[in-house]
Enzyme design. Structure first.
Site, short mmCIF file in Angstrom:
data_model
loop_
_atom_site.label_atom_id
_atom_site.label_comp_id
_atom_site.label_asym_id
_atom_site.label_seq_id
_atom_site.Cartn_x
_atom_site.Cartn_y
_atom_site.Cartn_z
N LYS A 170 0.83 -1.22 0.00
CA LYS A 170 0.00 0.00 0.00
C LYS A 170 0.86 1.26 0.00
CE LYS A 170 -3.23 2.88 0.18
NZ LYS A 170 -4.33 3.32 0.92
N LYS A 242 1.12 11.47 5.78
CA LYS A 242 1.46 10.35 6.66
C LYS A 242 1.94 9.15 5.84
CE LYS A 242 -1.79 7.74 7.33
NZ LYS A 242 -2.46 6.54 6.89
P1 NAD Z 1 -11.07 9.29 8.90
O1 NAD Z 1 -10.22 10.25 9.67
O2 NAD Z 1 -12.28 9.78 8.17
O3 NAD Z 1 -11.55 8.07 9.86
C1 NAD Z 1 -10.83 7.63 10.97
C2 NAD Z 1 -11.83 7.34 12.08
O4 NAD Z 1 -11.10 6.84 13.21
C3 NAD Z 1 -12.59 8.58 12.58
O5 NAD Z 1 -13.98 8.29 12.65
C4 NAD Z 1 -12.00 8.85 13.95
O6 NAD Z 1 -12.92 9.45 14.86
C5 NAD Z 1 -11.61 7.45 14.39
N1 NAD Z 1 -10.55 7.42 15.39
C6 NAD Z 1 -9.38 8.11 15.40
N2 NAD Z 1 -8.65 7.78 16.48
C7 NAD Z 1 -9.37 6.86 17.17
C8 NAD Z 1 -9.16 6.13 18.37
N3 NAD Z 1 -8.04 6.30 19.07
N4 NAD Z 1 -10.12 5.28 18.77
C9 NAD Z 1 -11.25 5.08 18.06
N5 NAD Z 1 -11.52 5.75 16.92
C10 NAD Z 1 -10.58 6.62 16.47
O7 NAD Z 1 -10.06 8.58 7.89
P2 NAD Z 1 -10.43 7.74 6.57
O8 NAD Z 1 -10.31 8.64 5.39
O9 NAD Z 1 -11.68 6.94 6.81
O10 NAD Z 1 -9.15 6.77 6.51
C11 NAD Z 1 -9.01 5.65 7.39
C12 NAD Z 1 -7.77 4.86 6.98
O11 NAD Z 1 -7.92 4.39 5.63
C13 NAD Z 1 -6.47 5.70 6.98
O12 NAD Z 1 -5.41 4.91 7.41
C14 NAD Z 1 -6.30 6.12 5.53
O13 NAD Z 1 -4.94 6.38 5.20
C15 NAD Z 1 -6.86 4.89 4.82
N6 NAD Z 1 -7.42 5.16 3.49
C16 NAD Z 1 -8.21 6.25 3.24
C17 NAD Z 1 -8.71 6.45 1.95
C18 NAD Z 1 -9.58 7.65 1.62
O14 NAD Z 1 -9.79 7.91 0.42
N7 NAD Z 1 -10.13 8.39 2.59
C19 NAD Z 1 -8.43 5.53 0.94
C20 NAD Z 1 -7.67 4.39 1.23
C21 NAD Z 1 -7.17 4.22 2.51
#
Ligand code: NAD
Length: 304
Positions: A170, A242
């Site tokens: 990834k 990140k």
């Molecule tokens: P986001 O910030 O929207 O979601 C993260 C969630 O985790 C939030 O709801 C937050 O409140 C929760 N959270 C944070 N710390 C926490 C804790 N200590 N305990 C419990 N909950 C906690 O992020 P996202 O865009 O949904 O991305 C999530 C993951 O997927 C990341 O690692 C990102 O790099 C990866 N990702 C994102 C995308 C995208 O297009 N958004 C695509 C592929 C991969």
């Protein structure tokens, strides 16, 4: 299967919905209670802590911003480690550090909890449409056992190798995307400032030898960067930084020189200093446009 799901953000809340549609029983947790409301209305249970979610589940999944959150949720006070029993599974869907998930694998393994990293690609649309590419790192027998919990969220499930391999794949994927984005932004600001219409540049590039492959100049370009569409995050710029930081860390660990990725990370750091961490990753274009003092915009064809 009884699945604990922690982190119902932009990606996670769609995944939870698909897991519920597929008939799995969900126990959800997020630091933002409101993030769980939709899932609760569809019959999920709320867990007060990651440990509590793990205690009630055969398999726990996390979709968290990055390594710090994964470490805290997996290994911290009231973390998954406190609640997960022998014979259960932990699958991290976050884009995170391969070194961290290998450490978690060691610690969880000593308690009989099997671990997999399964970062995803395909964006929020892929999460919504359940068409994600999932890159899985774990023991081969674990892969067999967790696949039923992955199928509802992605239609391309690749077994990459042992624990950590999914994260490496990834990070390499995102490194290419982020470096190429900056190369294309540089080139198009040059061409536009040299007086050529962006539409004409795209026509020339896409018809040319390199552009025919689609790399970096695919059809989304007009719909996002070339509309200046980056205020609403689809994939937050802070998360993109990140990811590139993690790739550069890994390169440091392995003595792989990556001058382009290092430069691309510095550009993202500059964007963060401008307060753009919550914008979409495409906002890196705005920095290049500002440096070049030119905007690259195209008109979208009228839809009928
Ligand atoms: P986001 O910030 O929207 O979601 C993260 C969630 O985790 C939030 O709801 C937050 O409140 C929760 N959270 C944070 N710390 C926490 C804790 N200590 N305990 C419990 N909950 C906690 O992020 P996202 O865009 O949904 O991305 C999530 C993951 O997927 C990341 O690692 C990102 O790099 C990866 N990702 C994102 C995308 C995208 O297009 N958004 C695509 C592929 C991969």
């Amino acid at each position: 299967m009884r699945i604990g799901f922690i982190g119902l953000g932009m990606m996670g809340h769609h995944m939870v919905a698909h897991l519920q549609e597929a008939g799995h029983e969900l126990v959800v947790h997020d630091v933002r209670r409101a993030a769980g409301e939709e899932a609760l209305s569809r019959g999920a249970r709320w867990a007060e802590t990651p440990a509590d979610a793990a205690r009630q589940s055969q398999l726990v999944m996390t979709s968290l911003p990055g390594p710090r959150d994964v470490e805290q949720v997996a290994l911290g006070e009231n973390g998954i480690i406190v609640g997960a029993g022998p014979g259960t599974f932990y699958v991290d869907l976050s884009t995170s550090s391969p070194t961290l998930i290998r450490r978690i694998h060691q610690v969880f393994g000593a308690r009989g909890v099997r671990v997999a990293d399964a970062p995803v690609s395909g964006g929020v649309v892929g999460a919504e449409e359940a068409s994600l590419q999932i890159m899985v790192g774990c023991d081969a027998d674990v892969f067999e056992q967790i696949t039923p919990a992955l199928r509802p969220i992605g239609d391309k499930i690749a077994y990459i190798g042992l624990v950590g391999a999914g994260e490496v794949a990834k990070l390499v994927h995102n490194q290419i995307a982020l470096v190429v984005q900056q190369a294309v932004a540089e080139a198009l600001t040059l061409g536009t400032k040299a007086g050529i219409q962006p539409e004409k540049l795209l026509e020339a590039i896409r018809g040319g030898a390199y552009g025919r492959s689609g790399g970096g100049v695919g059809p989304n370009l007009e719909k996002t960067a070339l509309q200046g569409d980056w205020d609403q995050p689809r994939f937050a710029l802070a998360l993109a930084r990140k990811d590139l930081g993690l790739a550069n860390d890994l390169a440091g660990e392995l003595s792989v020189p990556m001058p382009l990725a290092a430069l691309a990370e510095q550009t993202l750091v500059e964007c963060l200093n401008r307060g753009w961490g919550g914008k979409d990753m495409v906002a890196a274009w705005a920095l290049q446009e500002d440096r070049a003092q030119v905007q690259v915009r195209v008109k979208l064809p009228a839809t009928t």
